[in-house]
Design a protein around this motif. Structure first.
Motif: not given
Lengths: 330, 289
Positions: A298-303, B122-145
């Protein structure tokens, strides 16, 4: 007239954005939601029970912060959070300092450094090599006891009397991981900063020189304030990258994570995918990591938004000006 | 006049001292960057006994082929399999990443639609989202399917690459004038064709730099493939490298260096060939950002 035209084409905007949006829904949003759900359930073990909200939905979150056993030591999660922060900070401060120093040197208008292209290419080289390769290479370089380069060199130069077990010492292994991170990234930060310094209007430097400003004053009063936004951008992206640090501490400290190399990403991985497969706790840890990254984002976004908004305002102004001129012409 | 000369002289002198410091520091840093790789490459050609006696040497040995032979007989580290898998995944990721990022960026740049602003946020918001954060859900979903060990699970996510979209949008703003698009419309070209045959060629320089980064990023990715792939026939290069940590390689000093060299050398060569574009690409990306 113009507006009508734009409206009639607007459906293509939606159409062309659909693939991105669908991929985002399936591969980012859904996994996050699913992770969130798992965090509140009792999903554990190789064959987890049917997905059901646990009796105490917050149990996993509570566990993450609960002190370890009777000793009252900090929980493993908090411990890994602090480790991650430590490794990142100790790598970032020298990284930014070195990058700033080199950027100032390479852009000095009185002293032209020859071979800059060569230096840039060489400084950036470690960044392009697979982190897994680098981790194992350094593990080998710092091996123990005999036949490993660093110990061998230090003994032959008379600095060490006998081989030192780097990989068994917390301070030393953390120091090496911090060094690797800094070594891999200062080149990238430097190139970013050089581009920013080149973007500064040279007349400002010339004016300062006429006023008798020396190198240090020019750096402190012109260069530094001008590159501040880009430094902030680097800081934020590096912080988020640092929070998800995995490859190097994992492969460098293989089997010795207790030495302070346990980062959050390693914690999540080992909690979920190693016996006893605590998916719910790992999911809760991911959600906390997500919240931390969200705050930083959010900070980056604001930036970024700030800059975009300014740019937009400028464009609008020019458009108005053009329209007015057109009006006058008619 | 004379005093002026003295000032100039001392200034020149301090400039020389300053320059000397710069060259010394830069040379030390350059050596620091290269030294680990030089040791790696040279030790790959030396025998285990030679390395045990002197771990650092600047003279290559004669045991390269012997090391290749020993390494080839071991079971886990299979560089050719790793390279094949990494190539399939990285090339596909790069193509999808670049094409769809251009398309998405064009959707944002060229058209006016109601949800555009929200979408870009939205694009800026998720720009820096690392795979670590989504890993558990992603892995479980892939495993079940039953989708673990499926390469597509690493390839398809590349369609949504927020960082690249952001960069491409900035690039479009600077280079594409809507007049060209308008004239194509007048000529009767469909919107999709206009994008493919007029907009894409304009974006070639941006595509080239972003493609390099997308490729390298995918090639070097260790976390997700390691979690998703269980079958050795699917292992990518970084997972293969990680195998060198296993005990069976501990006593074969030359082999470890050789294995590491095999994974690093292709990257070093490609980097040296493309270094110009890469170095200018980093600068472009960040200043634009």
């Amino acid at each position: 007239m113009k507006r009508k035209k734009l409206v009639s084409y607007s459906k293509y905007g939606y159409l062309f954005a659909i693939p991105f949006f669908v991929a985002f829904l399936i591969f980012t949003l859904y996994p996050i939601m699913y992770t969130l759900l798992i965090a509140f359930t009792n999903q554990q073990g190789i064959m987890p029970p049917k997905l059901k909200i646990a009796k105490d939905p917050l149990a996993s979150f509570k566990y993450l912060f609960k002190p370890r056993g009777a000793t009252g030591k900090m929980s493993y999660f908090l411990d890994s959070l602090i480790n991650t922060a430590k490794i990142w900070i100790i790598n970032f401060i020298p990284q930014l300092t070195l990058a700033l120093l080199l950027a100032a040197w390479f852009t000095d208008n009185r002293v032209k450094v020859k071979g800059q292209g060569f230096y840039k290419v060489v400084f950036y080289l470690p960044n392009i090599i697979t982190a897994a390769t680098i981790a194992i290479l350094f593990r080998t370089l710092f091996g123990y006891p005999a036949g490993y380069p660093v110990n061998d060199m230090l003994i032959k130069m008379g600095i060490f009397k006998k081989a030192f077990f780097f990989l068994d010492n917390g301070m030393a292994s953390r120091g090496i991981v911090e060094f690797i991170q800094c070594w891999q990234w200062y080149g990238s930060t430097m190139i970013t900063l050089i581009a920013a310094v080149i973007g500064i209007n040279p007349e400002i430097f010339e004016a300062a020189e006429i006023d008798g400003a020396g190198r240090w004053r020019k750096f402190w009063n012109i260069t530094l304030p001008s590159v501040r936004p880009i430094m902030l951008f680097t800081l934020v992206t590096s912080m988020i990258g640092g929070l998800s640090m995995f490859d190097i501490p994992m492969l460098f400290g293989e089997g010795k994570q207790k030495l302070g190399l346990q980062t959050i990403a390693i914690y999540i991985y080992q909690t979920a995918l190693k016996d006893p497969y605590m998916y719910n706790r790992a999911a809760a840890a991911s959600i906390i990591l997500f919240l931390i990254i969200m705050v930083i984002s959010i900070f980056l976004f604001w930036l970024l938004r700030d800059k975009d908004a300014a740019k937009l305002a400028k464009m609008k102004k020019q458009e108005m000006k053009r329209a007015r001129e057109l009006g006058r012409g008619l | 006049m004379a005093s002026n000369d003295v000032v100039l002289h001392s200034k020149a002198k301090s400039d020389i001292a300053f320059k000397t410091v710069i060259y010394i520091v830069c040379t030390i840093l350059a050596l620091l960057s290269l030294f680990p790789f030089i040791i790696m490459l040279i030790n790959a050609t030396r025998s285990t006994i030679q390395i045990q006696n002197t771990a650092v040497s600047l003279v290559p040995g004669k045991d390269l082929f012997k090391n290749i032979d020993i390494l080839g007989k071991k079971e886990t580290f299979k560089p050719l399999v790793g390279m094949k898998n990494s190539l399939i995944i990285s090339v596909s990721v790069t193509v999808l990443n670049i094409y769809f990022s251009c398309l998405t960026a064009y959707a944002i740049h060229a058209y006016d639609w109601k949800l555009k602003k929200a979408f870009f946020s939205l694009i800026i918001g998720i720009m820096c989202l690392p795979g670590t954060v989504t890993m558990i859900g992603f892995y479980r979903a892939c495993y079940q399917l039953h989708l673990t060990d499926n390469k597509l699970m690493l390839i398809l996510p590349a369609i949504a690459a927020p960082m690249t979209v952001f960069f491409m949008k900035q690039y479009l703003e600077g280079t594409l004038s809507m007049d060209i698009v308008e004239s194509a419309r007048i000529d009767g070209a469909s919107e999709f064709r206009t994008f493919n045959s007029i907009v894409l060629p304009i974006m070639k320089p941006a595509m080239a730099t972003q493609a390099i980064f997308a490729f390298v990023g995918s090639w070097n990715n260790y976390f997700l493939p390691m979690i998703l792939f269980n079958k050795p026939k699917n292992y990518t290069m970084p997972i293969m490298v990680a195998c060198l940590n296993e005990d069976i390689y501990k006593t074969e000093f030359g082999c470890i260096y050789l294995g590491l060299s095999m994974t690093a050398l292709p990257l070093i060569i490609v980097y040296l060939l493309l270094s110009k574009y890469i170095v200018s690409g980093i600068a472009l990306g960040s200043v634009k950002g």
